[in-house]
Design a protein around this motif. Sequence first.
Motif, short mmCIF file in Angstrom:
data_model
loop_
_atom_site.label_atom_id
_atom_site.label_comp_id
_atom_site.label_asym_id
_atom_site.label_seq_id
_atom_site.Cartn_x
_atom_site.Cartn_y
_atom_site.Cartn_z
N MET A 1 0.84 -1.20 0.00
CA MET A 1 0.00 0.00 0.00
C MET A 1 0.88 1.25 0.00
N GLN A 2 0.45 2.22 -0.77
CA GLN A 2 1.20 3.46 -0.86
C GLN A 2 1.03 4.28 0.42
N ASP A 3 2.11 4.88 0.94
CA ASP A 3 1.86 5.67 2.14
C ASP A 3 1.43 7.10 1.78
N GLN A 4 0.89 7.78 2.78
CA GLN A 4 0.28 9.09 2.53
C GLN A 4 1.28 10.11 2.00
N SER A 5 2.53 10.04 2.48
CA SER A 5 3.50 11.06 2.05
C SER A 5 3.84 10.86 0.57
N GLU A 6 3.88 9.59 0.15
CA GLU A 6 4.16 9.32 -1.27
C GLU A 6 3.03 9.87 -2.14
N ARG A 7 1.79 9.66 -1.64
CA ARG A 7 0.63 10.17 -2.37
C ARG A 7 0.65 11.69 -2.47
N ALA A 8 0.97 12.34 -1.34
CA ALA A 8 0.99 13.80 -1.32
C ALA A 8 2.05 14.32 -2.30
N ARG A 158 8.79 16.65 -31.34
CA ARG A 158 8.17 15.36 -31.04
C ARG A 158 8.48 14.87 -29.64
N VAL A 159 7.46 14.49 -28.89
CA VAL A 159 7.66 13.94 -27.54
C VAL A 159 7.13 12.51 -27.52
N ILE A 160 8.02 11.55 -27.25
CA ILE A 160 7.59 10.15 -27.18
C ILE A 160 8.06 9.58 -25.85
N GLU A 161 7.11 9.17 -25.02
CA GLU A 161 7.51 8.56 -23.75
C GLU A 161 6.66 7.32 -23.49
N LEU A 162 7.35 6.19 -23.42
CA LEU A 162 6.65 4.92 -23.23
C LEU A 162 7.31 4.13 -22.13
N TRP A 163 6.49 3.53 -21.29
CA TRP A 163 7.02 2.69 -20.21
C TRP A 163 6.68 1.23 -20.50
N ASP A 164 7.54 0.32 -20.05
CA ASP A 164 7.28 -1.11 -20.26
C ASP A 164 6.21 -1.65 -19.32
N GLY A 165 6.07 -1.02 -18.18
CA GLY A 165 5.11 -1.50 -17.20
C GLY A 165 5.10 -0.55 -16.02
N THR A 166 4.23 -0.83 -15.05
CA THR A 166 4.23 -0.02 -13.84
C THR A 166 3.53 -0.80 -12.73
N ASP A 167 3.93 -0.52 -11.50
CA ASP A 167 3.17 -1.11 -10.39
C ASP A 167 2.41 0.00 -9.66
N ARG A 168 2.39 1.19 -10.27
CA ARG A 168 1.76 2.32 -9.60
C ARG A 168 0.31 2.52 -10.00
N ILE A 169 -0.46 3.04 -9.07
CA ILE A 169 -1.81 3.47 -9.36
C ILE A 169 -1.89 4.91 -8.87
N VAL A 170 -2.09 5.84 -9.78
CA VAL A 170 -2.14 7.24 -9.36
C VAL A 170 -3.60 7.63 -9.15
N GLU A 171 -3.92 8.03 -7.93
CA GLU A 171 -5.29 8.44 -7.60
C GLU A 171 -5.43 9.95 -7.88
N HIS A 172 -6.66 10.41 -7.86
CA HIS A 172 -6.97 11.85 -7.90
C HIS A 172 -6.53 12.56 -9.16
N LEU A 173 -6.61 11.90 -10.32
CA LEU A 173 -6.43 12.64 -11.57
C LEU A 173 -7.72 13.42 -11.82
N PRO A 174 -7.61 14.62 -12.44
CA PRO A 174 -8.86 15.33 -12.76
C PRO A 174 -9.68 14.50 -13.75
N VAL A 175 -11.00 14.62 -13.70
CA VAL A 175 -11.87 13.83 -14.57
C VAL A 175 -12.93 14.73 -15.17
N LYS A 176 -13.18 14.58 -16.47
CA LYS A 176 -14.33 15.25 -17.06
C LYS A 176 -15.25 14.17 -17.60
N ARG A 177 -16.38 13.95 -16.90
CA ARG A 177 -17.26 12.85 -17.25
C ARG A 177 -18.08 13.15 -18.50
#
Length: 473
Positions: A1-8, A158-177
């Motif tokens: 589990m991610q700790d609060q300081s990492e999230r902040a 040109r900007v190209i950025e690709l990752w092979d994988g991740t174990d992260r889940i980023v919460e609280h992204l802005p959302v437009k429904r």
Amino acid sequence: MQDQSERAREEALLSGSIAEAKAELRSMSLMKGRPLRSTVVTFGCQMNARDSEKLRGILEAVGFEDTDDEETADFILYNTCTVRENADQHVYGRLGILTGLKKKNPDLIVGLCGCMMQEEHVVQKIRKSYPVVELIFGTHNLFTFPELLARILRERKRVIELWDGTDRIVEHLPVKRKYAFKSGVNIMFGCNNFCSYCIVPYVRGRERSREAEDILEEVRQLSADGVKEIMLLGQNVNSYGKTSGSGMTFPELLRQTARVPGIERVRFMTSHPKDLSDELIDVIASERTICRHFHLPVQSGSTRILAQMNRRYTREAYLELTKKIRAKVPDISLTTDLIVGFPGETEDDFLDTLSLVREVGFDSAFTFLYSRRTGTPAAKRADQVPDDVAHERFDRLLAAVKESSEVMCRRFEGQVMEVLVEEENRMQGYVSGRISQNLTVHFPGTKELIGQIVPVRLKECKGFYYFGEQEGR
Ligand code: SAH
Ligand code: SF4
Ligand code: F3S
């Protein structure tokens, strides 16, 4: 589990790059003397649709005006899908059109993201043959979009950025429904099943579950914001929790979601037959707000093919499951996905699929021609089914599905059902919505009804949808 300081720290980084992109955009818009417009075009599944709501949310936070019109947009982002070859072809076709648009508007920025971008051969082709594309990122680093956006607005290179994988889940992204009254909610990302035909595990990475408390908090907030219908999203929701620390199972999460005050309807997708528990069926039967619709992809009716697909259930086990579901929830609507022409599929295997469709009596089914996906085990097989054979089977399957869904759909004719109204119909004076069983109903009404749940008499079944009339008016 991610700790609060990492999230902040993550949230601070995110708002920092949003502010940076915002400043870049402001100076561009001052130069142009008008606000800049952006659009996000979504291909593929519900998961991609939800990602697009986050991408749109970021673009809005950065200061873009949202539009659906590619012709007048200053920034166009395609969120791509690669589950079948025709999804890829569609994107390449559209890129040709965008090359034309770019000639008319040299300041236009075109970006690509999503599942297709996680394939090396695709990115190579785009690098070489589609100079119109200036920004590329993938599924694993969606949350770096603000940073990449700031960079391309500043440098115009040109900007190209690709990752092979991740174990992260980023919460609280802005959302437009897209819809005010309904929303998807991710409960997990990725897939560990490796069905032998499927590209998804390679482009979406390993399974990661969100913390139950984060999910429920999001549902509570959506409810406070007026959302009535929630769809819990994952490639295999039944294995929710096996990859997170909170220890909550999917049936329990579903129950708790169904009990959030203000939530009137809960749907979920997709459920894999191999680990569907009795507990899940019991929760569906007992919670009023869980919709009477079960999407349970079977893929094939032949046990031999199912084994080669690495689905880990038999024809008999699937039939048993559907019987159990129908016995406990009699008014449930059952839908499925079917693949025709998997390598080595014989006429007998196909006949097993046809007979399964007839035996279950699906309310509807998505039928797909097998598509060879580079990198998957099935693609390497020498015994690919010839196109003409696959097409001929496909047509027969479609006819069987149509027959079954007409019979199933008709069973509610004459009844009064609750309809969640979703949109105005193209037919003047009509609106359209869905019953709990996910069938569409068109009936006379005005746009004020959108987002409301109203009783409607299902007067006439039209094969796979209804014409109705609102009750008590
Ligand atoms: N995770 C879900 C499905 C995700 S993909 C599940 O397992 O049920 C949606 C559907 O696309 C699948 O159910 C399958 O029927 C179809 N599909 C996936 N890969 C395919 C391929 N290579 N060719 C044809 N159809 C495919
Ligand atoms: Fe693909 Fe199978 Fe995973 Fe579904 S469960 S996404 S079909 S690998
Ligand atoms: Fe397509 Fe990716 Fe969904 S490949 S089906 S958009 S997970």
